[in-house]
Design an enzyme around this catalytic site. Structure first.
Site, PDB file in Angstrom:
ATOM      1  N   ASP A 163      35.002  27.503  37.219  1.00 28.71           N
ATOM      2  CA  ASP A 163      35.272  28.696  38.016  1.00 28.71           C
ATOM      3  C   ASP A 163      36.437  29.493  37.421  1.00 28.71           C
ATOM      4  OD1 ASP A 163      34.824  30.453  40.044  1.00 28.71           O
ATOM      5  OD2 ASP A 163      35.376  29.091  41.676  1.00 28.71           O
ATOM      6  N   ARG A 164      36.423  30.786  37.680  1.00 27.25           N
ATOM      7  CA  ARG A 164      37.548  31.656  37.319  1.00 27.25           C
ATOM      8  C   ARG A 164      38.783  31.238  38.129  1.00 27.25           C
ATOM      9  NH1 ARG A 164      36.350  37.815  38.542  1.00 27.25           N
ATOM     10  NH2 ARG A 164      35.585  37.866  36.412  1.00 27.25           N
ATOM     11  N   TYR A 186      44.743  41.761  37.406  1.00 26.09           N
ATOM     12  CA  TYR A 186      44.078  43.077  37.399  1.00 26.09           C
ATOM     13  C   TYR A 186      44.320  43.808  38.720  1.00 26.09           C
ATOM     14  CZ  TYR A 186      40.265  46.442  38.127  1.00 26.09           C
ATOM     15  OH  TYR A 186      39.547  47.569  38.439  1.00 26.09           O
ATOM     16  N   THR A 230      40.115  50.446  42.845  1.00 28.65           N
ATOM     17  CA  THR A 230      39.140  49.393  43.116  1.00 28.65           C
ATOM     18  C   THR A 230      39.347  48.790  44.505  1.00 28.65           C
ATOM     19  OG1 THR A 230      38.606  47.117  42.475  1.00 28.65           O
ATOM     20  CG2 THR A 230      40.771  47.882  41.879  1.00 28.65           C
ATOM     21  N   PHE A 286      32.982  52.896  30.831  1.00 27.37           N
ATOM     22  CA  PHE A 286      31.738  52.784  31.606  1.00 27.37           C
ATOM     23  C   PHE A 286      31.650  53.881  32.677  1.00 27.37           C
ATOM     24  CE2 PHE A 286      30.056  50.256  35.439  1.00 27.37           C
ATOM     25  CZ  PHE A 286      28.755  50.700  35.269  1.00 27.37           C
ATOM     26  N   LYS A 320      46.387  47.308  39.616  1.00 29.87           N
ATOM     27  CA  LYS A 320      45.763  48.488  40.255  1.00 29.87           C
ATOM     28  C   LYS A 320      46.465  48.793  41.585  1.00 29.87           C
ATOM     29  CE  LYS A 320      42.664  50.626  39.128  1.00 29.87           C
ATOM     30  NZ  LYS A 320      42.484  51.811  38.229  1.00 29.87           N
ATOM     31  N   ALA A 366      46.468  43.252  41.017  1.00 26.46           N
ATOM     32  CA  ALA A 366      47.897  43.514  41.262  1.00 26.46           C
ATOM     33  C   ALA A 366      48.336  44.770  40.513  1.00 26.46           C
ATOM     34  CB  ALA A 366      48.738  42.316  40.841  1.00 26.46           C
TER      35      ALA A 366
END
Ligand code: NAD
Ligand code: TYD
Length: 354
Positions: free
Chosen positions: A290-291, A160, A134, A14, A164, A162
């Site tokens: 929820d996530r 994710y 990020t 993207f 990065k 962690a």
């Protein structure tokens, strides 16, 4: 004679595709090598308008493969690296953390090793390793007055973020230890054309088009800070060329939205554009579980980048969102190919048979 040889990793994804297009078109005297593994998130159709430009080269490969990366640095005399290749979706990191460790951590260290080894003989003169990261590395915010600064302590809370965060630490460690010239940027949530429809905005656009349910996690109270992807690409251009080695720059548009408010706005824009009576799409909203570990709020303070390097976002959110919806409605084939899996054949048809 190319004056700059730049490796861009993850250029079929993207954000990477917007960065590759910007550099290939804006800097015709640079040679841009796009290295991408073409995972599910890599789509070379994103770059079909520039794939035949003389200063653009595509290389299919995996940053986890250290020998391949070393050979790539030997094949091309890179002056710079802009590293975007990553596993990027939080939900996938919850079900499969190891692929995030492999690509985001091991892959980044492989690139750092290759750059250090290829460049050390030159004393790193004129070289630059730019790591794209990020804001999620900073954790979540609760106080509405608080923003993420470059000095905010790291507190990653998903696999994710962690992974990065770990890669960011390695990049800075290579600067401190080996004097590798690095810059790091930490950006807020992006939106715009070519966004894979597993992330909130393109998923909602696709579902509204097809009258599918719109899954809002939890109560929809979580806040994200949205930036148009081309503004991120412009920031990367500015930081790559003018950023100071060893520095970090936060990138964001001062544009916070609660998820549920954003979904309401999208429903309104899309009802208008699809000629549906107002209130049609909102009925598709479905609150779902929820996530796990869902971060409450992200918000970037981008003042350092704005004041020191003169970047600022070009688009208001409503305008950017409307133009993003226009792009998806004008590119239903892109969406169809991505959701059917046909896009995975693009590399074979364009690159292996010619
Ligand atoms: P994306 O998932 O759309 O694209 C990632 C690209 O990397 C894909 O083309 C994929 O094929 C490639 N890739 C994955 N694993 C690879 C490997 N092992 N070797 C080579 N290529 C590989 O991601 P994106 O949203 O464009 O994000 C790009 C970068 O920007 C990431 O580093 C991400 O952490 C960061 N970022 C993203 C956002 C956002 O909102 N999307 C915000 C801030 C920072
Ligand atoms: P996402 O686009 O996955 O980005 P990130 O998790 O990296 O911020 O999600 C953005 C927000 O939208 C996040 O708070 C989770 C939420 N969300 C939903 O409510 N429903 C969805 O289907 C998705 C994909 C995300």
């Amino acid at each position: 004679m190319q004056s700059k040889h730049i490796l861009i990793t993850g250029g079929a994804g993207f954000i990477g595709s917007h960065v590759v297009r910007l550099f290939v078109t804006k800097y015709p005297d640079y040679q841009i090598v796009n290295l991408d593994k073409l995972t599910y998130a890599g789509n070379l159709e994103n770059l079909k308008d520039i794939q035949d430009f003389p200063n653009y080269i595509f290389e299919k490969g995996d940053i986890v493969d250290a020998d391949f990366i070393t050979a790539l640095f030997q094949k091309y005399n890179f002056d710079g690296v802009i590293h975007l290749a990553a596993e990027s979706h939080v939900d996938r990191s919850i079900t499969d953390p190891m692929s995030f460790v492999m690509t985001n951590v091991i892959g980044t260290v492989n690139l750092l090793n290759a750059a250090r080894d290829a460049w050390k003989a030159s004393g790193f003169e004129g070289k630059r390793f730019y790591h794209v990261s990020t804001d999620e590395v900073y954790g979540e915010l609760h106080d509405p007055e608080e923003f993420f600064l470059e000095t905010t302590s790291y507190d990653p809370r998903s696999p994710y973020s962690a992974s990065k965060a770990s890669s960011d630490h390695f990049v800075r460690a290579y600067h401190n230890t080996y004097k590798l010239p690095v810059v790091v940027s930490n950006c807020s949530n992006n939106y715009g054309p070519n966004h894979f429809p597993e992330k909130l905005i393109p998923l909602m656009i696709n579902n509204i088009i097809h009258n599918f349910p719109l899954p809002v996690y939890g109560k929809g109270e979580n806040v994200r800070d949205w930036l148009f992807v081309k503004d991120h690409a412009r920031a990367i251009d500015v930081i790559y060329h003018n950023g100071v080695n060893g520095e970090t720059y936060n990138i964001g548009g001062f544009n916070e939205w609660k998820n549920i408010d954003l979904v309401h706005l999208l429903c309104k824009i899309m009802d208008e554009k699809l000629g549906r009576p107002e209130g049609t799409s909102v009925k598709l909203i479905t609150y779902v579980q929820d996530r796990a570990g869902h971060d409450l709020r992200y918000a970037i303070d981008a003042n350092k980048l704005m004041k020191e390097l003169g970047w600022e976002p070009s688009l208001q959110f409503e305008e950017g969102l409307a133009s993003t919806v226009d792009w998806y409605l004008a590119n239903t084939n892109w969406l169809k190919n991505v959701t059917s899996g046909d896009y995975l054949n693009y590399y074979e048809s364009m690159y292996t048979n010619r």
